[in-house]
Design a protein around this motif. Structure first.
Motif, PDB file in Angstrom:
ATOM      1  N   GLY A   7      22.130 -16.319  19.262  1.00  0.00           N
ATOM      2  CA  GLY A   7      21.616 -14.974  19.450  1.00  0.00           C
ATOM      3  C   GLY A   7      21.225 -14.716  20.897  1.00  0.00           C
ATOM      4  N   LEU A  44      22.040 -12.901   9.502  1.00  0.00           N
ATOM      5  CA  LEU A  44      21.652 -12.080  10.651  1.00  0.00           C
ATOM      6  C   LEU A  44      20.392 -12.620  11.317  1.00  0.00           C
ATOM      7  N   TYR A  47      20.814 -14.383  14.465  1.00  0.00           N
ATOM      8  CA  TYR A  47      21.140 -13.603  15.660  1.00  0.00           C
ATOM      9  C   TYR A  47      20.024 -12.611  15.991  1.00  0.00           C
ATOM     10  N   SER A  48      18.832 -12.885  15.502  1.00  0.00           N
ATOM     11  CA  SER A  48      17.718 -11.960  15.714  1.00  0.00           C
ATOM     12  C   SER A  48      17.388 -11.789  17.199  1.00  0.00           C
ATOM     13  N   LEU A  51      19.875  -9.023  18.048  1.00  0.00           N
ATOM     14  CA  LEU A  51      19.761  -7.759  17.336  1.00  0.00           C
ATOM     15  C   LEU A  51      18.402  -7.094  17.516  1.00  0.00           C
ATOM     16  N   SER A  57      20.661  -4.592  22.113  1.00  0.00           N
ATOM     17  CA  SER A  57      21.123  -3.910  20.911  1.00  0.00           C
ATOM     18  C   SER A  57      21.579  -2.483  21.190  1.00  0.00           C
ATOM     19  N   LEU A  60      25.217  -2.318  21.448  1.00  0.00           N
ATOM     20  CA  LEU A  60      25.955  -2.574  20.209  1.00  0.00           C
ATOM     21  C   LEU A  60      25.988  -1.286  19.398  1.00  0.00           C
ATOM     22  N   LEU A  63      27.153  -2.422  13.667  1.00  0.00           N
ATOM     23  CA  LEU A  63      26.800  -3.742  13.142  1.00  0.00           C
ATOM     24  C   LEU A  63      27.906  -4.182  12.185  1.00  0.00           C
ATOM     25  N   TYR A  80      17.484  -4.749  11.696  1.00  0.00           N
ATOM     26  CA  TYR A  80      18.728  -5.199  12.319  1.00  0.00           C
ATOM     27  C   TYR A  80      19.723  -4.058  12.502  1.00  0.00           C
ATOM     28  N   SER A  81      19.814  -3.176  11.527  1.00  0.00           N
ATOM     29  CA  SER A  81      20.800  -2.093  11.623  1.00  0.00           C
ATOM     30  C   SER A  81      20.360  -0.990  12.581  1.00  0.00           C
ATOM     31  N   LYS A  82      19.075  -0.681  12.618  1.00  0.00           N
ATOM     32  CA  LYS A  82      18.506   0.306  13.538  1.00  0.00           C
ATOM     33  C   LYS A  82      19.263   1.632  13.506  1.00  0.00           C
ATOM     34  N   LYS A  84      22.371   2.122  13.031  1.00  0.00           N
ATOM     35  CA  LYS A  84      23.777   2.030  13.437  1.00  0.00           C
ATOM     36  C   LYS A  84      24.684   2.087  12.213  1.00  0.00           C
TER      37      LYS A  84
END
Length: 220
Positions: A7, A44, A47-48, A51, A57, A60, A63, A80-82, A84
């Motif tokens: 990550g 996930l 990979y914090s 992300l 992020s 990115l 996701l 994680y998705s925020k 996206k």
């Protein structure tokens, strides 16, 4: 699984190399990652550092994960998705017993349809990408099986069940809620297009007819 980046390495690459080049060269292409082998929050977590890094992020756009060896399909943690878009960028039965034997039947087609339904309706994906369109291998990895010995091919039923999504749910459509009280073994999802079109995909995973009433609240 062959990418050994951590990550921290992803975060370093995205914010210190990729993002500056995109900005300098005025590149508007979308980026997606980290393309994990499985689709779940546990993977996930690894990979914090990437992300959850605000600067990294931002570079990115989408996701993206693969769906191999997946036991359950779950919603992505919002941290994680925020907001996206979420993409399933590679899926077939690799890692499962079903993968070993070629199966062109409607039962297999229904299983694939339910999988697509869950990734769209449960996990909230806006893209589902099948691994192989065409394959010469004698397993269940593709939509169409080639036989190179006699130059023939077999179109699997999954082509048609997948097509009930891809043919009718077009770019720009968004999923809308369905409150379903139908027969056991039926799966429903609904979608609205940019020009007011509506699509309802219904899957009957039973051995008999399934009847349900459709009440379209707010539209004809």
């Amino acid at each position: 699984s062959s990418c050994l980046w951590s990550g921290d390495q992803f975060a370093d690459f995205y914010k210190n190399y990729l993002a500056p080049v995109f900005k300098r060269e005025n590149i508007t292409a979308k980026t997606f990652g980290p393309e994990t082998i499985r689709f779940n929050n546990e993977i996930l977590d690894k990979y914090s550092a990437f992300l959850l890094d605000e600067e990294a992020s931002k570079a990115l756009d989408i996701l993206a994960m693969h769906g191999y060896e997946n036991e359950t399909i779950e919603p992505v943690d919002p941290k994680y998705s925020k907001g996206k878009k979420i993409w399933m960028t590679e899926w077939c039965e690799i890692g499962k017993k079903e993968y070993e034997e070629f199966n062109p039947t409607i039962q297999d087609g229904l299983a694939v349809a339910k999988t697509v339904h869950e990734y769209l309706s449960v996990a909230g994906c806006s893209a589902f990408i099948f691994f192989w369109g065409v394959s010469k291998y004698d397993n269940n990895s593709a939509l169409v099986r080639l036989n190179l010995d006699d130059m023939t091919y077999i179109v699997c039923k999954r082509v048609y069940t997948l097509g009930n999504f891809s043919r009718f749910i077009r770019p720009g459509f968004v999923r809308i809620d369905v409150l379903a009280e139908s027969c056991q073994g039926a799966y429903l999802s609904a979608y609205k297009g940019p020009d007011g079109e509506f699509v309802l995909v219904a899957i009957n995973d039973t051995d008999s007819d399934c009847t349900f009433d459709l009440d379209c609240a707010g539209f004809g």
